[in-house]
Write a protein that holds these residues in place. Structure first.
Motif, PDB file in Angstrom:
ATOM      1  N   GLY A  51      -4.502   7.292  -5.205  1.00 24.32           N
ATOM      2  CA  GLY A  51      -3.460   6.284  -5.103  1.00 24.32           C
ATOM      3  C   GLY A  51      -2.622   6.323  -6.356  1.00 24.32           C
ATOM      4  N   VAL A  52      -1.571   5.528  -6.379  1.00 26.86           N
ATOM      5  CA  VAL A  52      -0.696   5.463  -7.544  1.00 26.86           C
ATOM      6  C   VAL A  52      -0.350   4.005  -7.807  1.00 26.86           C
ATOM      7  CG1 VAL A  52       1.474   5.690  -6.270  1.00 26.86           C
ATOM      8  CG2 VAL A  52       1.337   6.527  -8.634  1.00 26.86           C
ATOM      9  N   GLY A  53      -0.090   3.674  -9.063  1.00 27.16           N
ATOM     10  CA  GLY A  53       0.252   2.292  -9.412  1.00 27.16           C
ATOM     11  C   GLY A  53      -0.920   1.355  -9.193  1.00 27.16           C
ATOM     12  N   LYS A  54      -0.651   0.169  -8.663  1.00 23.59           N
ATOM     13  CA  LYS A  54      -1.710  -0.813  -8.429  1.00 23.59           C
ATOM     14  C   LYS A  54      -2.739  -0.285  -7.443  1.00 23.59           C
ATOM     15  CE  LYS A  54       0.561  -3.900 -10.888  1.00 23.59           C
ATOM     16  NZ  LYS A  54       1.800  -3.097 -11.129  1.00 23.59           N
ATOM     17  N   SER A  55      -2.284   0.477  -6.459  1.00 23.68           N
ATOM     18  CA  SER A  55      -3.219   1.054  -5.492  1.00 23.68           C
ATOM     19  C   SER A  55      -4.175   2.029  -6.172  1.00 23.68           C
ATOM     20  CB  SER A  55      -2.450   1.774  -4.375  1.00 23.68           C
ATOM     21  OG  SER A  55      -1.694   0.864  -3.614  1.00 23.68           O
ATOM     22  N   GLY A  56      -3.683   2.723  -7.199  1.00 24.82           N
ATOM     23  CA  GLY A  56      -4.544   3.626  -7.959  1.00 24.82           C
ATOM     24  C   GLY A  56      -5.630   2.868  -8.701  1.00 24.82           C
ATOM     25  N   ILE A  57      -5.284   1.696  -9.225  1.00 27.84           N
ATOM     26  CA  ILE A  57      -6.280   0.866  -9.925  1.00 27.84           C
ATOM     27  C   ILE A  57      -7.342   0.384  -8.942  1.00 27.84           C
ATOM     28  CG2 ILE A  57      -6.622  -1.294 -11.196  1.00 27.84           C
ATOM     29  CD1 ILE A  57      -3.769  -0.861 -12.332  1.00 27.84           C
ATOM     30  N   TYR A 138      -7.405   9.215  10.089  1.00 26.66           N
ATOM     31  CA  TYR A 138      -7.949   7.887  10.367  1.00 26.66           C
ATOM     32  C   TYR A 138      -7.155   6.875   9.553  1.00 26.66           C
ATOM     33  CZ  TYR A 138     -11.924  10.931  11.515  1.00 26.66           C
ATOM     34  OH  TYR A 138     -12.720  11.932  12.006  1.00 26.66           O
ATOM     35  N   ILE A 139      -7.082   5.645  10.050  1.00 31.46           N
ATOM     36  CA  ILE A 139      -6.334   4.600   9.352  1.00 31.46           C
ATOM     37  C   ILE A 139      -7.232   3.400   9.070  1.00 31.46           C
ATOM     38  CG2 ILE A 139      -4.421   2.959   9.474  1.00 31.46           C
ATOM     39  CD1 ILE A 139      -2.973   4.912  11.297  1.00 31.46           C
ATOM     40  N   LEU A 140      -7.208   2.940   7.829  1.00 32.94           N
ATOM     41  CA  LEU A 140      -7.771   1.647   7.443  1.00 32.94           C
ATOM     42  C   LEU A 140      -6.577   0.722   7.247  1.00 32.94           C
ATOM     43  CD1 LEU A 140     -10.493   2.774   4.863  1.00 32.94           C
ATOM     44  CD2 LEU A 140     -10.910   1.740   7.104  1.00 32.94           C
ATOM     45  N   ASP A 141      -6.384  -0.177   8.183  1.00 31.43           N
ATOM     46  CA  ASP A 141      -5.181  -1.010   8.204  1.00 31.43           C
ATOM     47  C   ASP A 141      -5.340  -2.199   7.256  1.00 31.43           C
ATOM     48  OD1 ASP A 141      -2.893  -2.403   8.762  1.00 31.43           O
ATOM     49  OD2 ASP A 141      -3.207  -2.482  10.940  1.00 31.43           O
ATOM     50  N   THR A 142      -4.559  -2.219   6.188  1.00 31.31           N
ATOM     51  CA  THR A 142      -4.596  -3.330   5.229  1.00 31.31           C
ATOM     52  C   THR A 142      -3.257  -4.062   5.207  1.00 31.31           C
ATOM     53  OG1 THR A 142      -4.084  -1.751   3.454  1.00 31.31           O
ATOM     54  CG2 THR A 142      -6.398  -2.366   3.754  1.00 31.31           C
ATOM     55  N   THR A 143      -2.603  -4.126   6.354  1.00 25.29           N
ATOM     56  CA  THR A 143      -1.321  -4.823   6.470  1.00 25.29           C
ATOM     57  C   THR A 143      -1.506  -6.315   6.189  1.00 25.29           C
ATOM     58  OG1 THR A 143      -0.610  -3.257   8.175  1.00 25.29           O
ATOM     59  CG2 THR A 143       0.620  -5.323   8.005  1.00 25.29           C
ATOM     60  N   VAL A 144      -0.605  -6.883   5.391  1.00 29.17           N
ATOM     61  CA  VAL A 144      -0.616  -8.330   5.126  1.00 29.17           C
ATOM     62  C   VAL A 144       0.758  -8.893   5.477  1.00 29.17           C
ATOM     63  CG1 VAL A 144      -2.378  -8.182   3.341  1.00 29.17           C
ATOM     64  CG2 VAL A 144       0.030  -8.005   2.697  1.00 29.17           C
ATOM     65  N   GLN A 145       0.790 -10.182   5.795  1.00 30.41           N
ATOM     66  CA  GLN A 145       2.047 -10.818   6.187  1.00 30.41           C
ATOM     67  C   GLN A 145       2.974 -11.021   4.998  1.00 30.41           C
ATOM     68  OE1 GLN A 145       2.943 -11.358   9.401  1.00 30.41           O
ATOM     69  NE2 GLN A 145       1.026 -10.246   9.790  1.00 30.41           N
ATOM     70  N   LYS A 146       2.416 -11.395   3.842  1.00 32.04           N
ATOM     71  CA  LYS A 146       3.246 -11.596   2.651  1.00 32.04           C
ATOM     72  C   LYS A 146       2.389 -11.546   1.406  1.00 32.04           C
ATOM     73  CE  LYS A 146       3.076 -16.677   3.026  1.00 32.04           C
ATOM     74  NZ  LYS A 146       3.898 -17.905   3.060  1.00 32.04           N
ATOM     75  N   THR A 156      -0.050  -8.399  -4.672  1.00 33.99           N
ATOM     76  CA  THR A 156      -1.078  -9.427  -4.888  1.00 33.99           C
ATOM     77  C   THR A 156      -1.988  -9.503  -3.662  1.00 33.99           C
ATOM     78  OG1 THR A 156       0.644 -11.015  -4.240  1.00 33.99           O
ATOM     79  CG2 THR A 156       0.138 -10.850  -6.589  1.00 33.99           C
ATOM     80  N   THR A 157      -1.471 -10.074  -2.584  1.00 32.94           N
ATOM     81  CA  THR A 157      -2.263 -10.129  -1.356  1.00 32.94           C
ATOM     82  C   THR A 157      -2.609  -8.725  -0.861  1.00 32.94           C
ATOM     83  OG1 THR A 157      -0.969 -12.097  -0.771  1.00 32.94           O
ATOM     84  CG2 THR A 157      -2.395 -11.178   0.933  1.00 32.94           C
ATOM     85  N   SER A 158      -1.676  -7.791  -0.988  1.00 31.36           N
ATOM     86  CA  SER A 158      -1.901  -6.433  -0.478  1.00 31.36           C
ATOM     87  C   SER A 158      -3.011  -5.722  -1.244  1.00 31.36           C
ATOM     88  CB  SER A 158      -0.608  -5.619  -0.554  1.00 31.36           C
ATOM     89  OG  SER A 158      -0.119  -5.544  -1.878  1.00 31.36           O
ATOM     90  N   THR A 159      -3.036  -5.878  -2.575  1.00 33.48           N
ATOM     91  CA  THR A 159      -4.096  -5.222  -3.352  1.00 33.48           C
ATOM     92  C   THR A 159      -5.437  -5.917  -3.143  1.00 33.48           C
ATOM     93  OG1 THR A 159      -3.303  -6.499  -5.273  1.00 33.48           O
ATOM     94  CG2 THR A 159      -2.655  -4.179  -5.146  1.00 33.48           C
ATOM     95  N   THR A 160      -5.399  -7.230  -2.906  1.00 33.06           N
ATOM     96  CA  THR A 160      -6.646  -7.934  -2.579  1.00 33.06           C
ATOM     97  C   THR A 160      -7.212  -7.411  -1.266  1.00 33.06           C
ATOM     98  OG1 THR A 160      -5.920  -9.941  -3.727  1.00 33.06           O
ATOM     99  CG2 THR A 160      -7.681 -10.186  -2.115  1.00 33.06           C
ATOM    100  N   ALA A 161      -6.347  -7.196  -0.286  1.00 34.46           N
ATOM    101  CA  ALA A 161      -6.788  -6.666   1.010  1.00 34.46           C
ATOM    102  C   ALA A 161      -7.378  -5.265   0.846  1.00 34.46           C
ATOM    103  CB  ALA A 161      -5.619  -6.636   1.985  1.00 34.46           C
ATOM    104  N   GLN A 162      -6.756  -4.443   0.005  1.00 37.47           N
ATOM    105  CA  GLN A 162      -7.284  -3.100  -0.256  1.00 37.47           C
ATOM    106  C   GLN A 162      -8.673  -3.171  -0.892  1.00 37.47           C
ATOM    107  OE1 GLN A 162      -4.263  -1.519  -2.807  1.00 37.47           O
ATOM    108  NE2 GLN A 162      -2.842  -1.020  -1.143  1.00 37.47           N
TER     109      GLN A 162
END
Length: 321
Positions: A51-57, A138-146, A156-162
């Motif tokens: 990953g890269v950026g926050k997703s990399g962390i 394969y997909i791990l769906d971590t879609t968030v509304q906001k 914020t919410t997206s990295t928490t979901a990850q």
């Protein structure tokens, strides 16, 4: 400057948004998720997470969790991958690529290279119509509304979901592998956590003296034995049989009860039902027994033979508290 009530409301709103984001993951745990777990269990290699950026962390944290729970994993930075780090990936490895959008420049450069290697590719992504989602096996769906960010920008919410999705994967793999506390101790030998899982009573009590008196010992002898060994207690032993224990508290109660101590012996003031623990028990178990009975020492035995005393202070020194 915000008022205290405003600050608390912001905190509560943030927590509410992120908790809703986590709750949304429930509907995304379907047969595809189970298939990913089964695929990981079957591979002979490791999990490469990129990953890269926050997703990399977040990827680095998931790697740490995997490694500590029996699933070998390595972090590969998405930007560094195209400058030599692709060599990390071996033939039997599986790759998990983490990205909120699934459309970043780094991902669009990296994914075709990953596909060339033929390794299974899992996309942990927040957009099922993204480039990454379309290319992944394969997909791990971590879609968030906001996002919790009021501008809906800062991850914020997206990295928490990850992060939570990574924990879900790790726990599923842990249980499927029947990973035990003994396995956990093997990977966590350091610190108080590791000690709780492997340190035995026998590893600790042997460093203490072995205070004991016979039932007919004088009160002076009892006090001297307690004082000399600095364990706050002495075991009363009658022909190799544990008859009782005398603690600092027993001495104080004796002084309240009797006007004179002349003629008193150990058997007159000892507790006759001392708490005991086998030397091969975990030190953490000794701590639990002490807490449950509101005491600070336990008599250590081996096959009903008195071996010594373990004290709460010993556990403090080992970092249990």
């Amino acid at each position: 400057m915000k008022a205290i009530t405003d600050i608390i409301q912001i905190a509560q709103r943030t927590l509410q948004i992120e908790s809703e984001g986590i709750s949304e993951l429930m509907s995304k745990l379907n047969n595809d998720f189970a298939l990913i777990v089964e695929t990981i269990l079957k591979i002979k290699g490791r999990i490469i997470i990129t990953g890269v950026g926050k997703s990399g962390i977040i990827a680095q944290k998931i790697v740490a969790t995997f490694n500590s729970t029996g699933t070998p994993a390595i972090f590969m930075h998405a930007a560094d991958a195209i400058h030599g780090d692709l060599g990390i990936i071996q033939e039997d490895d599986l790759v998990i690529c983490i990205s909120k959008s699934g459309n970043t420049p780094e991902i669009k450069v990296l994914v075709p290279l990953l596909k060339l290697s033929g390794n299974p590719l899992v996309g942990m992504v927040g957009d099922r119509s993204s480039y990454l989602a379309k290319q992944a096996d394969y997909i791990l769906d971590t879609t968030v509304q906001k996002e919790a960010c009021p501008h809906n920008l800062a991850p914020t919410t997206s990295t928490t979901a990850q992060l939570v999705m990574g924990d879900i994967l790790a726990v599923c793999l842990l249980e499927c592998r029947e990973f035990t506390t003994a396995d956990f101790a093997k990977y966590h030998p350091g610190g108080s956590l590791g000690k709780r899982l492997y340190l035995k009573v026998a590893d600790i009590y042997i460093h203490n003296e072995k205070p004991q008196v016979d039932p007919e010992a004088s009160i002076k002898r009892v006090i001297l034995e307690i004082t000399k060994n600095r364990l706050g207690a002495v075991t009363v032993v009658d022909q190799e049989r544990i008859a009782g224990i005398i603690t600092d508290g027993d001495i104080r109660r004796m002084m309240e009860k009797f006007d004179t101590y002349e003629g008193l012996t150990a058997k007159d003031i000892m507790g006759t039902s001392p708490k005991q623990i086998a030397s091969d028990e975990l030190a953490a178990t000794a701590l639990d027994v002490m807490r449950a009975n509101n005491i600070t020492q336990l008599i250590v035995t081996e096959g009903n033979i008195y071996k010594g005393i373990i004290h709460l202070h010993d556990l403090l020194k080992e970092g249990f508290l």
